[in-house]
Design an enzyme around this catalytic site. Sequence first.
Site, PDB file in Angstrom:
ATOM      1  N   HIS A   1       0.879  -1.181   0.000  1.00 24.62           N
ATOM      2  CA  HIS A   1       0.000   0.000   0.000  1.00 24.62           C
ATOM      3  C   HIS A   1       0.914   1.228   0.000  1.00 24.62           C
ATOM      4  CE1 HIS A   1      -2.731   2.983   1.872  1.00 24.62           C
ATOM      5  NE2 HIS A   1      -3.737   2.200   1.524  1.00 24.62           N
TER       6      HIS A   1
ATOM      7  N   GLN B   1      -4.209  -5.343   6.689  1.00 22.04           N
ATOM      8  CA  GLN B   1      -5.184  -6.234   6.052  1.00 22.04           C
ATOM      9  C   GLN B   1      -5.159  -7.652   6.618  1.00 22.04           C
ATOM     10  OE1 GLN B   1      -7.561  -5.267   4.165  1.00 22.04           O
ATOM     11  NE2 GLN B   1      -6.862  -3.210   3.673  1.00 22.04           N
TER      12      GLN B   1
ATOM     13  N   LYS C   1      -9.949  -1.159  10.585  1.00 20.72           N
ATOM     14  CA  LYS C   1      -9.985  -2.348   9.713  1.00 20.72           C
ATOM     15  C   LYS C   1     -10.325  -3.595  10.523  1.00 20.72           C
ATOM     16  CE  LYS C   1      -7.259  -0.279   6.317  1.00 20.72           C
ATOM     17  NZ  LYS C   1      -7.815   0.272   5.100  1.00 20.72           N
TER      18      LYS C   1
ATOM     19  N   ASP D   1       3.295  -4.764   7.950  1.00 17.71           N
ATOM     20  CA  ASP D   1       2.064  -3.989   7.838  1.00 17.71           C
ATOM     21  C   ASP D   1       0.896  -4.964   7.979  1.00 17.71           C
ATOM     22  OD1 ASP D   1      -0.214  -2.712   7.001  1.00 17.71           O
ATOM     23  OD2 ASP D   1       0.670  -1.798   5.229  1.00 17.71           O
TER      24      ASP D   1
ATOM     25  N   CYS E   1      -4.821   2.637  -3.577  1.00 12.43           N
ATOM     26  CA  CYS E   1      -3.580   3.122  -2.951  1.00 12.43           C
ATOM     27  C   CYS E   1      -2.466   2.084  -3.047  1.00 12.43           C
ATOM     28  CB  CYS E   1      -3.808   3.508  -1.491  1.00 12.43           C
ATOM     29  SG  CYS E   1      -5.007   4.802  -1.292  1.00 12.43           S
TER      30      CYS E   1
HETATM   31  N1  PMP Z   1      -1.548  -0.715   4.608  1.00 12.28           N
HETATM   32  C1  PMP Z   1      -2.488  -1.467   4.022  1.00 12.28           C
HETATM   33  C2  PMP Z   1      -2.123  -2.840   3.533  1.00 12.28           C
HETATM   34  C3  PMP Z   1      -3.784  -0.972   3.882  1.00 12.28           C
HETATM   35  O1  PMP Z   1      -4.716  -1.718   3.294  1.00 12.28           O
HETATM   36  C4  PMP Z   1      -4.089   0.323   4.382  1.00 12.28           C
HETATM   37  C5  PMP Z   1      -5.488   0.891   4.242  1.00 12.28           C
HETATM   38  N2  PMP Z   1      -6.143   0.596   3.069  1.00 12.28           N
HETATM   39  C6  PMP Z   1      -3.070   1.056   4.981  1.00 12.28           C
HETATM   40  C7  PMP Z   1      -1.819   0.505   5.084  1.00 12.28           C
HETATM   41  C8  PMP Z   1      -3.326   2.412   5.540  1.00 12.28           C
HETATM   42  O2  PMP Z   1      -4.225   2.323   6.601  1.00 12.28           O
HETATM   43  P1  PMP Z   1      -4.840   3.634   7.266  1.00 12.28           P
HETATM   44  O3  PMP Z   1      -5.443   4.426   6.146  1.00 12.28           O
HETATM   45  O4  PMP Z   1      -5.858   3.111   8.216  1.00 12.28           O
HETATM   46  O5  PMP Z   1      -3.729   4.346   7.932  1.00 12.28           O
END
Ligand code: PMP
Length: 530
Positions: free
Chosen positions: A251, A331, A354, A328, A492
């Site tokens: 991401h 997910q 999440k 990270d 993203c």
């Molecule tokens: N890493 C991953 C794998 C994500 O899916 C996301 C959110 N889609 C993020 C980071 C960022 O998370 P947040 O917007 O809650 O900070």
Amino acid sequence: MTTTDRNATPEELAGVPSSLELTAIANQLFPDLTEGIDAVASHSGSVPAQPETAAIPGGAEFGAFDWQNPFGLPSVPAANAGTVQAYAPKVVSLEQAKESENAVSAGAANYAGAATGERTSGNDSIRIGSKTLAQIRNDFPILSEKVNGRQLVWLDNGATTQKPQAVIDRLAYFYEHENSNVHRGAHALAAKSTDAYENARNVVKDFIGAGSSEEIVFVRGTTEAINLIANSYVKPLLTPGDEIIVSILEHHANIVPWQLIAEQTGAVLKVIPCDETGQLILSEYEKLFTSRTKFVATTHVSNVLGTVTPIEELVVIAHRYGVRILIDGAQSIAHIPVNVSALDADFFVFSGHKVFAPTGIGAVYGKKELLDAAKPYHGGGNMIADVTFERTIYNALPNKFEAGTGSIADAVGLGAALSYLSEIGMPCVYRWEHELLQYALREMATLRGVTMIGTALDKASAFAFKVDGYSDEEIGKRLDEFGIAVRTGHHCAQPVLRRFGYESAVRPTLALYNSPDDIDALVKALRSFI
Ligand code: PMP
């Protein structure tokens, strides 16, 4: 037992095949398995039949699927269900893949699917740990909403999850009975809110298997967490020419913070590639290490493809080169049981929203010695022990990283969300979602003109696709007319989509409360217009 057992001791793990070895064994036993999964991707048919039972050395017997006890585990009280000792996710994952015929027939016994439109039993006969699917769905009031005159079908869990009544009630209770700033006050409500806040920290610690609540720092979410580690721990290590390894699956939140510190220090980024299925290539990963490698940051689950990365191996290899690694978990946290101690993760980060908790709250896990060595990210109140104009003495962990007033009620809500999940039992949630994802992929394979992106053997929650003759946005809008929420766009994660030749995709994402009906609704809606 496998090397992925979350709670196994090093002695127990000695001589146990690694998940890579298990994959090799699986490939030997079932050479056409990958072909079967590819077939799903190219909609050319169903997953080939597999033997009814087979044993993996050191692994589990593959037999009929017991919905009441999906892991064949000794029964444990619901309150302890999240800390089951014998959990081995990858064995289960392989078992599931290999007994796909069994799994589907078990599934078919419970839900006949879009093809026939018949149900032999409903959500009240699908048991997920301590609850039925019907009970779980009842716990989430928003799932009863109507959208465009239709029952809401929430398949946008990768973007954010819905909140159970337990979390909503906990937030209301906090504001009705406990609201105060934490730590500083010398009155009754300050003590209550501090207790609630620190209790939530303990719940996070237990949920991810950390050694101590000092190792849990509350932040706004994954993005802030990664920026914190990049700036506090990694940046001071970097000199020009040093290297940071990330993966193609990341991401943007796990790319841009590293680019920012690389730019500031003259360091460079190196990227682990993935294969055609969307799985990271471990041999290529290993080749990236040099004497200049200073840090690794990789995702546990791809937010676009759903690929579950070989996280155990990624950690072991980084450590073999003496390099620290951040995972990270944005997910994975809601879908896969995580034990940071068993994983030997250096840093693990995730967002509350999440995992059925409010927005604006998330957590960093960091090994104590690493957080101790790191510089504070933000300066201000709460993070100090003593301030003069000449110098400041920082507070002890974790306060050193929690400058200012945080999202207190949301942290308490995060604790409630994780307690809710632990009561159901994360291993059971994992198993259920895996089953549902297999079902979704099989049903999607019955649609013409649909191309799936990412067909890795090990996937969780997300599946991305394109539809011939339609823009992704059109698909999203048409599905919305049916009350079905999926996400479209670049998610993203532009590098991974571009790796597969796309700028965007349609991406449904599952969570524990999704039902076979939700999958049927998606497939039926798509079939009606594509
Ligand atoms: N890493 C991953 C794998 C994500 O899916 C996301 C959110 N889609 C993020 C980071 C960022 O998370 P947040 O917007 O809650 O900070």
